[in-house]
Design an enzyme around this catalytic site. Structure first.
Site, mmCIF file in Angstrom:
data_model
loop_
_atom_site.group_PDB
_atom_site.id
_atom_site.type_symbol
_atom_site.label_atom_id
_atom_site.label_comp_id
_atom_site.label_asym_id
_atom_site.label_seq_id
_atom_site.Cartn_x
_atom_site.Cartn_y
_atom_site.Cartn_z
ATOM 1 N N GLU A 166 0.811 -1.214 0.000
ATOM 2 C CA GLU A 166 0.000 0.000 0.000
ATOM 3 C C GLU A 166 0.845 1.264 0.000
ATOM 4 O OE1 GLU A 166 -0.677 -2.685 1.823
ATOM 5 O OE2 GLU A 166 -2.634 -3.300 1.035
ATOM 6 N N HIS A 179 -11.375 -5.126 7.554
ATOM 7 C CA HIS A 179 -12.190 -4.895 6.367
ATOM 8 C C HIS A 179 -13.428 -4.057 6.690
ATOM 9 C CE1 HIS A 179 -9.865 -8.568 5.825
ATOM 10 N NE2 HIS A 179 -10.016 -8.458 4.514
#
Length: 326
Positions: free
Chosen positions: A60, A129
């Site tokens: 990321e 999530h």
């Protein structure tokens, strides 16, 4: 023109802008061949090719840095992070570089990059999530924070975000990805950023919310109408910069305000909205402002998720409290 879901509206907006502007590129984990974890980018690789639809490694920080570098070289990158809980390794790139480029170069350079990610709970996923940490990004000067709550607003706001010359965090409520369909004209018409949307006009209480909580809030507004209570529902949509003018106008009319968000209570955007109402509109109020929020804990695993997420009952109770206040 067929009705489409929110995630399909995201895809439609990306395709439209990539067709209209050759400088728009998209990148992220599994966005190409697999079409993204929620299929938000499905079909775009075939349509625009691997030069403009780039699968990346699971890195990321690299995604953030690569997108910033692209933006500084004249491209308009749209970088996807698979879930909000995975975006944190990129914070160094976003906070220390993306939002500072214009100031650092005294306006010589700009950074037109959109960082997209699904966010929020309600899809029975683990806690990484299911994050709702929008307040973290709203605290960063130079960074827009945009959250759509319907297919129409997802399409129009994403077009506006891509066209914006400065960095935008675009948070997509995963609980709403396939919840409802709307007719969304593929006409390239952007919706305004930095503007609240009044979804339901009322005179008795202002319900201020955003993202997936628009679903429960609108349901409550319909229930209140049956009780003879007229609720005004405001979708904040852009959390930074905040359109306080619309919120204050509503509160001046109703005299009562309930703020609803699924993010943790402490330090949430609801606290900032409440403070600004107190600073600028205290004399409008006929009752204390109420906040209906998530808890100051990590989002629990799926079996307990429904106990974390604010529901219609909590919103109704808060409304009844402000309506009965003397």
């Amino acid at each position: 023109m067929s009705d489409i879901t929110l995630v399909e509206a995201i895809n439609q907006a990306l395709a439209y802008e990539m067709q209209a502007d050759s400088s728009v590129v998209i990148l992220g984990e599994d966005i190409g061949k697999d079409g993204g974890v929620f299929r938000a980018t499905v079909g775009l690789l075939d349509q625009f090719g691997p030069e403009r639809v780039r699968d990346t490694p699971l890195a990321e920080s690299m995604i953030g840095g690569l997108a910033i570098g692209m933006a500084l070289q004249g491209l308009k990158p749209v970088a996807e992070f698979q879930f909000m809980g995975f975006i944190y390794p990129a914070l160094d790139q976003i906070i220390n570089h993306a939002v500072r480029i214009r100031n650092r170069t005294r306006g010589r350079l700009q950074c037109p990059v959109v960082f997209r990610t699904p966010y929020g709970c309600g899809i029975h996923a683990p806690e990484h999530h299911s994050e709702s940490t929008e307040a973290l990004f709203a605290h960063i000067p130079g960074l827009r924070v945009v959250i759509p709550s319907s297919p129409v607003r997802a399409y129009g706001l994403l077009l506006a975000a891509i066209r914006d010359p400065d960095p935008v965090i675009f948070l997509e409520p995963s609980r709403l990805y396939r919840w409802a369909k709307q007719s969304v004209p593929n006409d390239g018409q952007a919706l305004p950023l930095d503007t609240c949307f009044t979804l339901h006009v009322g005179t008795d209480v202002s319900l201020v919310t955003w993202g997936a909580m628009v679903k429960e809030t609108m349901a409550v507004a319909r229930q209140l109408a049956q009780e003879g209570i007229s609720a005004e529902v405001i979708d904040v949509a852009t959390l930074k910069p905040l359109d306080m003018a619309t919120i204050l106008t509503s509160v001046a009319k109703t005299g009562r305000c309930v703020i609803i968000h699924e993010a943790a209570r402490t330090g949430g955007i609801g606290a900032d909205i409440s403070a600004q109402i107190a600073e600028q509109g205290l004399l409008f109020l006929q009752a204390p402002i109420q906040r209906v929020t998530g808890y100051d804990i990590p989002v629990p695993y799926p079996r307990l998720e429904k106990f974390y997420l604010p529901g219609e009952e909590q919103i109704l109770a808060a409304v009844h409290h402000v309506m009965e206040f003397a």
